[in-house]
Motif scaffolding. Structure first.
Motif, PDB file in Angstrom:
ATOM      1  N   ARG A   1       0.835  -1.197   0.000  1.00  0.00           N
ATOM      2  CA  ARG A   1       0.000   0.000   0.000  1.00  0.00           C
ATOM      3  C   ARG A   1       0.872   1.250   0.000  1.00  0.00           C
ATOM      4  O   ARG A   1       1.996   1.225   0.492  1.00  0.00           O
ATOM      5  N   ILE A   2       0.330   2.321  -0.514  1.00  0.00           N
ATOM      6  CA  ILE A   2       1.010   3.609  -0.475  1.00  0.00           C
ATOM      7  C   ILE A   2       0.358   4.442   0.614  1.00  0.00           C
ATOM      8  O   ILE A   2      -0.866   4.570   0.672  1.00  0.00           O
ATOM      9  N   ALA A   3       1.183   5.003   1.472  1.00  0.00           N
ATOM     10  CA  ALA A   3       0.670   5.724   2.633  1.00  0.00           C
ATOM     11  C   ALA A   3       0.302   7.158   2.269  1.00  0.00           C
ATOM     12  O   ALA A   3       0.600   7.650   1.186  1.00  0.00           O
ATOM     13  N   GLY A   4      -0.331   7.814   3.261  1.00  0.00           N
ATOM     14  CA  GLY A   4      -0.869   9.145   3.036  1.00  0.00           C
ATOM     15  C   GLY A   4       0.160  10.157   2.581  1.00  0.00           C
ATOM     16  O   GLY A   4      -0.018  10.819   1.559  1.00  0.00           O
ATOM     17  N   ARG A   5       1.256  10.318   3.320  1.00  0.00           N
ATOM     18  CA  ARG A   5       2.212  11.352   2.976  1.00  0.00           C
ATOM     19  C   ARG A   5       2.923  11.039   1.662  1.00  0.00           C
ATOM     20  O   ARG A   5       3.376  11.932   0.966  1.00  0.00           O
ATOM     21  N   GLU A   6       2.980   9.727   1.346  1.00  0.00           N
ATOM     22  CA  GLU A   6       3.578   9.363   0.072  1.00  0.00           C
ATOM     23  C   GLU A   6       2.786   9.962  -1.085  1.00  0.00           C
ATOM     24  O   GLU A   6       3.302  10.130  -2.186  1.00  0.00           O
ATOM     25  N   ARG A   7       1.514  10.274  -0.842  1.00  0.00           N
ATOM     26  CA  ARG A   7       0.678  10.817  -1.909  1.00  0.00           C
ATOM     27  C   ARG A   7       1.211  12.158  -2.392  1.00  0.00           C
ATOM     28  O   ARG A   7       0.925  12.581  -3.493  1.00  0.00           O
ATOM     29  N   GLU A   8       1.970  12.821  -1.547  1.00  0.00           N
ATOM     30  CA  GLU A   8       2.540  14.098  -1.966  1.00  0.00           C
ATOM     31  C   GLU A   8       3.805  13.919  -2.786  1.00  0.00           C
ATOM     32  O   GLU A   8       4.299  14.871  -3.376  1.00  0.00           O
ATOM     33  N   GLY A   9       4.329  12.724  -2.801  1.00  0.00           N
ATOM     34  CA  GLY A   9       5.580  12.475  -3.487  1.00  0.00           C
ATOM     35  C   GLY A   9       5.398  12.371  -4.995  1.00  0.00           C
ATOM     36  O   GLY A   9       4.296  12.204  -5.512  1.00  0.00           O
ATOM     37  N   SER A  10       6.502  12.452  -5.678  1.00  0.00           N
ATOM     38  CA  SER A  10       6.482  12.396  -7.135  1.00  0.00           C
ATOM     39  C   SER A  10       6.089  11.007  -7.613  1.00  0.00           C
ATOM     40  O   SER A  10       6.552   9.997  -7.092  1.00  0.00           O
ATOM     41  N   PHE A  11       5.245  10.981  -8.641  1.00  0.00           N
ATOM     42  CA  PHE A  11       4.837   9.720  -9.236  1.00  0.00           C
ATOM     43  C   PHE A  11       5.829   9.349 -10.323  1.00  0.00           C
ATOM     44  O   PHE A  11       5.899  10.000 -11.372  1.00  0.00           O
ATOM     45  N   MET A  12       6.644   8.340 -10.050  1.00  0.00           N
ATOM     46  CA  MET A  12       7.615   7.816 -11.000  1.00  0.00           C
ATOM     47  C   MET A  12       8.510   8.914 -11.579  1.00  0.00           C
ATOM     48  O   MET A  12       8.824   8.916 -12.765  1.00  0.00           O
ATOM     49  N   GLY A  13       8.911   9.835 -10.743  1.00  0.00           N
ATOM     50  CA  GLY A  13       9.837  10.867 -11.172  1.00  0.00           C
ATOM     51  C   GLY A  13       9.201  11.995 -11.963  1.00  0.00           C
ATOM     52  O   GLY A  13       9.900  12.897 -12.423  1.00  0.00           O
ATOM     53  N   SER A  14       7.891  11.958 -12.126  1.00  0.00           N
ATOM     54  CA  SER A  14       7.225  12.976 -12.931  1.00  0.00           C
ATOM     55  C   SER A  14       6.839  14.174 -12.062  1.00  0.00           C
ATOM     56  O   SER A  14       7.121  14.215 -10.863  1.00  0.00           O
ATOM     57  N   ASP A  15       6.190  15.137 -12.692  1.00  0.00           N
ATOM     58  CA  ASP A  15       5.698  16.290 -11.941  1.00  0.00           C
ATOM     59  C   ASP A  15       4.297  16.056 -11.402  1.00  0.00           C
ATOM     60  O   ASP A  15       3.680  16.976 -10.871  1.00  0.00           O
ATOM     61  N   PHE A  16       3.800  14.852 -11.540  1.00  0.00           N
ATOM     62  CA  PHE A  16       2.538  14.474 -10.924  1.00  0.00           C
ATOM     63  C   PHE A  16       2.822  13.851  -9.566  1.00  0.00           C
ATOM     64  O   PHE A  16       3.825  13.160  -9.389  1.00  0.00           O
ATOM     65  N   THR A  17       1.930  14.101  -8.638  1.00  0.00           N
ATOM     66  CA  THR A  17       2.024  13.429  -7.353  1.00  0.00           C
ATOM     67  C   THR A  17       1.025  12.275  -7.337  1.00  0.00           C
ATOM     68  O   THR A  17       0.115  12.201  -8.173  1.00  0.00           O
ATOM     69  N   TYR A  18       1.213  11.388  -6.381  1.00  0.00           N
ATOM     70  CA  TYR A  18       0.218  10.334  -6.216  1.00  0.00           C
ATOM     71  C   TYR A  18      -1.146  10.940  -5.916  1.00  0.00           C
ATOM     72  O   TYR A  18      -2.183  10.408  -6.291  1.00  0.00           O
ATOM     73  N   ALA A  19      -1.137  12.075  -5.226  1.00  0.00           N
ATOM     74  CA  ALA A  19      -2.403  12.740  -4.912  1.00  0.00           C
ATOM     75  C   ALA A  19      -3.110  13.206  -6.182  1.00  0.00           C
ATOM     76  O   ALA A  19      -4.336  13.225  -6.238  1.00  0.00           O
ATOM     77  N   ASP A  20      -2.332  13.559  -7.209  1.00  0.00           N
ATOM     78  CA  ASP A  20      -2.948  13.977  -8.464  1.00  0.00           C
ATOM     79  C   ASP A  20      -3.702  12.831  -9.126  1.00  0.00           C
ATOM     80  O   ASP A  20      -4.649  13.045  -9.885  1.00  0.00           O
ATOM     81  N   LEU A  21      -3.261  11.621  -8.860  1.00  0.00           N
ATOM     82  CA  LEU A  21      -3.837  10.489  -9.570  1.00  0.00           C
ATOM     83  C   LEU A  21      -5.278  10.237  -9.169  1.00  0.00           C
ATOM     84  O   LEU A  21      -6.120   9.931 -10.007  1.00  0.00           O
TER      85      LEU A  21
END
Lengths: 495, 259
Positions: free
Chosen positions: B118-138
């Motif tokens: 699972r991906i945790a809450g704060r990880e959602r702010e992190g970059s998605f696969m090095g892109s400028d999208f965050t997990y939260a954007d997904l």
């Protein structure tokens, strides 16, 4: 300046991407221009993979000034194809080459070279119905939420020949299995797996850095072999070694297989899993020639009997891989910035090792309970930390007043493991693990590794294993330095 | 195939559908509803193949190819993203589950470890696969669970746009507000500005190409630039297959292991 040049270039470039004639191009003058994306079709669904790893390892703390030098080369080739979401397959092979030698008194001795080629992951995954999938073939089944010691990982066979310094992708061994996954609703998933041909863990018995009786093996095991070597004549000891070396290859029969079942409940923010396995011990329980303990104790009659057994070709050491039932309950949930996982496991009776009065390993059935927890934190894929703690315990006493191996008189073992991965600079990666156990004797192991990605395909790295505990008097920095046991350099190529 | 409400296919694409024309000015909530409803291809399930082209401020480029599949069931939308290239990330897969009411979950499969986590809450702010999208954007939870306000209309190029300001309600959101420039004709988001908690512009996503697929406008290329680092992510959709027959079993964490 370079950015300005790139922007200028983009202004005169064609529209990025494989634009089609009927695409609408949005004219937004505020968009910061970048170099155009070269038009091209999507990459093929069938992808060929290759991986080559070469590692040179040496010992610095081998007893009596004896070093082991070994070079391992591992190559994996595989093709993966997923024509659509209903079908996927992969076919792969793995090659391993090992060259090793020992250095004693300034001379290289016991040089040996081995090569093996074997099928690797090779399976077909097909959706038989909307909610039913079947995967058949040589595959890895990794259940459970803990990284170091999962009670639910009942079907996974591991390659332990490189000890804790192994690359993660080389740790698991695919086993011929049939695995069905059924999701009767949105919240439940049920899996069953049958492994008809039992595959034990793989390990080296002697001659390599992480061999069972090598320099990095538990102190008790090394002492046993040392004693064995001193008690038997050269022929008998060679025979015992031969028997030990054969333990890693039990005969594979369909009726000797394993089965497991795994149910998952997606309970809101958490997943709850229940696992059952009717499986075999992945490490052998040893059965010794009845005369061997007496011979080791110096009994002349036993020695004579042992020599007669050797002359008759009777095995001095045999291995059993006993079946047992295993239950595990685990859960994983996201909690604020971290991911938490908890596991408990219980088996009513499974073989545990103990040392008899002569110092030889035996195995007897005992109940075993275990529990563990893991907390993980990841940031931007450049920093990942994971802390896992756990404990094993048995209410069963070892026979003959002896102590269980590792569990000791307390009949319990605790461990803590900190795993870290960081990319502090572009193209630089640092991995480290720190593991401590309360075994008797207790131990502390620190394994750092630094990797430099020279290109997208090539990574070079150096690593080490440092120990305190069995080899040292106290877990200080100085004792760790004295416990510097293994150093290695490696190259990984993934074209 | 029964068509229910409009499902999402790939959150990254910010794909919108053609829709209603508003004669006398919709309210902010109505614009938001149209935006969210059109955050979809409008099919029960579908697949796509796409690329993330990452460009650093000094021009260094990195490209990552992936496939996506999405499917809606009552009260839930599931999306699977599988990376195919380069070799270093090939096999990495994500499962995004969005449930009605804002509840969602994300899982990642790491092929080297053969495990799904699972991906945790704060990880959602992190970059998605090095892109400028965050997990939260997904999962776009910040857009769905938010307060809305309409700002004065503006133009992007020659296109007249509603300007919708979205203020996420969730405490864990990485954004203070998101401003979307939605083309009046079809609610296609031509520009989306993300403002950080400190009020500064964090990044801007601009639509570059729109393609009519099955009678609906779909964003097939977008350009996202980080306002601080000037790192750029171009998202390019190479292939879309609407109405793809994707089995439910493809959207289980265990199925991520198929690579």
């Amino acid at each position: 300046m370079r950015r300005a040049a790139a922007s200028l270039a983009a202004l005169f470039a064609a529209a990025p991407g494989p634009a089609r004639a009927d695409d609408e191009i949005i004219d937004d003058p505020t968009v910061a221009a970048t170099p155009a994306t070269p038009p091209r079709p999507p990459p093929p669904r069938r992808i060929w993979h290759a991986e080559l790893m070469a590692r040179a390892t040496t010992q610095l703390a081998w007893e009596a000034g004896k070093d082991v030098l070994e070079g391992r080369t591992r190559a994996r080739l595989w093709v993966a194809d997923a024509p659509d979401e209903r079908l996927a397959y992969t076919i792969g092979v793995r090659f391993d080459a090992l060259s090793r030698t020992a250095r004693a008194d300034g001379h290289f001795v016991d040089g040996a070279h081995t090569f093996e080629a074997r099928p690797w992951e090779a399976w077909v995954d097909v959706a038989l119905a909307d909610r039913l999938r079947l995967r058949v073939g040589n595959q890895m089944i990794a259940w459970g939420k803990l990284d170091v010691a999962s009670a639910a990982d009942v079907l996974g066979a591991l390659d332990l020949r490189e000890g804790p310094a192994v690359e993660p992708e080389a740790l698991r061994i695919p086993t011929p299995s049939l695995r069905a996954t059924y999701a009767p609703g949105e919240r439940f998933v049920f899996e069953v797996a049958y492994t008809p041909f039992f595959t034990p863990h793989r390990f080296d018995v002697a001659g390599t850095n992480w061999a069972l009786v090598g320099p990095s093996a538990p102190a008790a095991a090394r002492a046993t072999v040392t004693r064995l070597r001193g008690s038997l004549d050269a022929t008998s000891f060679a025979r015992v070694q031969g028997d030990l070396l054969a333990l890693g290859a039990p005969s594979a029969r369909p009726d000797a297989g394993e089965v497991g079942a795994h149910a998952t409940w997606h309970a809101g923010p958490a997943d709850v899993d229940l696992t059952y396995g009717w499986v075999r011990s992945k490490v052998p329980a040893l059965e010794l020639d009845p005369a061997l303990p007496g011979a080791l104790a110096g009994d002349l009659a036993s020695l004579a009997a042992l020599q007669r057994d050797v002359a008759a070709g009777a095995p001095l050491v045999a291995a059993r891989y006993d079946r047992y039932h295993q239950l595990a309950l685990d859960t994983e949930l996201a909690a604020g910035p971290v991911t938490l996982a908890f596991e408990v496991g219980y088996t009513p009776s499974r073989p545990l090792a103990w040392l008899d009065a002569t110092g030889l390993p035996r195995a007897s059935a005992a109940a075993l309970a275990q529990a563990g927890a893991r907390v993980a934190w990841v940031r931007d894929e450049r920093l990942a930390l994971s802390l896992e703690v756990g404990a094993f315990g048995t209410p069963t006493r070892a026979p003959a007043g002896a102590s269980w191996l590792l569990l000791g008189d307390a009949r319990a073992l605790g461990y803590a493991a900190l795993l870290a991965h960081a990319e502090p600079f572009e193209a630089h990666e640092v991995d480290a693990s720190i593991t401590a156990t309360t075994s008797e004797p207790w131990s502390l192991a620190v394994l750092p590794r630094w990797t430099y990605r020279a290109t997208e395909s090539v990574g070079v790295g150096v690593g080490a294993a440092l120990f305190a505990g069995p080899r040292s008097e106290a877990p200080t920095v100085a004792s760790l330095a004295r416990g510097l046991d293994v150093v290695y350099a490696q190259v990984v190529y993934r074209p | 195939m029964t068509r229910r409400r409009l499902p999402r296919l790939l959150p990254l694409a910010f794909a919108l559908l053609g829709g209603l024309a508003w004669a006398d000015g919709p309210s902010a909530d109505e614009v938001a509803r149209q935006m969210l409803a059109r955050d979809a291809f409008g099919w029960e399930s579908g697949t796509l193949r796409a690329r993330l082209v990452l460009t650093t401020a000094d021009g260094k480029r990195d490209e990552r190819a992936f496939e996506g599949a999405s499917k809606r069931a009552p009260g839930v939308v599931r999306t699977v993203v599988r990376f195919r290239a380069p070799e270093r990330v090939a096999g990495t897969a994500f499962l995004l589950v969005e449930r009605d009411g804002g509840q969602g979950e994300q899982h990642v499969y790491l092929p080297a470890y053969h495990t799904t986590r699972r991906i945790a809450g704060r990880e959602r702010e992190g970059s998605f696969m090095g892109s400028d999208f965050t997990y939260a954007d997904l999962d776009r939870r910040d857009l769905r669970d938010a307060r809305y306000a309409l700002l004065p209309d503006e133009k992007v190029g020659e296109a007249a746009c509603f300007v919708l300001e979205t203020s996420p309600k969730a405490e864990g959101s990485p954004y203070a507000r998101v401003v979307s420039f939605l083309r009046k004709a079809d609610f296609v988001p031509l520009r989306v500005q993300f403002f950080a908690k400190d009020g500064k512009l964090a990044k801007t996503t601009s639509t570059r190409r729109v393609r009519m697929v099955d009678g609906k406008p779909v964003v097939v290329e977008s350009h996202t630039e980080n306002a601080t680092t000037h790192h750029v992510t171009d998202l390019i959709v190479d292939e879309i297959e609407p109405h793809a027959d994707v089995p439910d079993s493809a959207f289980e964490p265990a199925a991520l292991e198929r690579g």
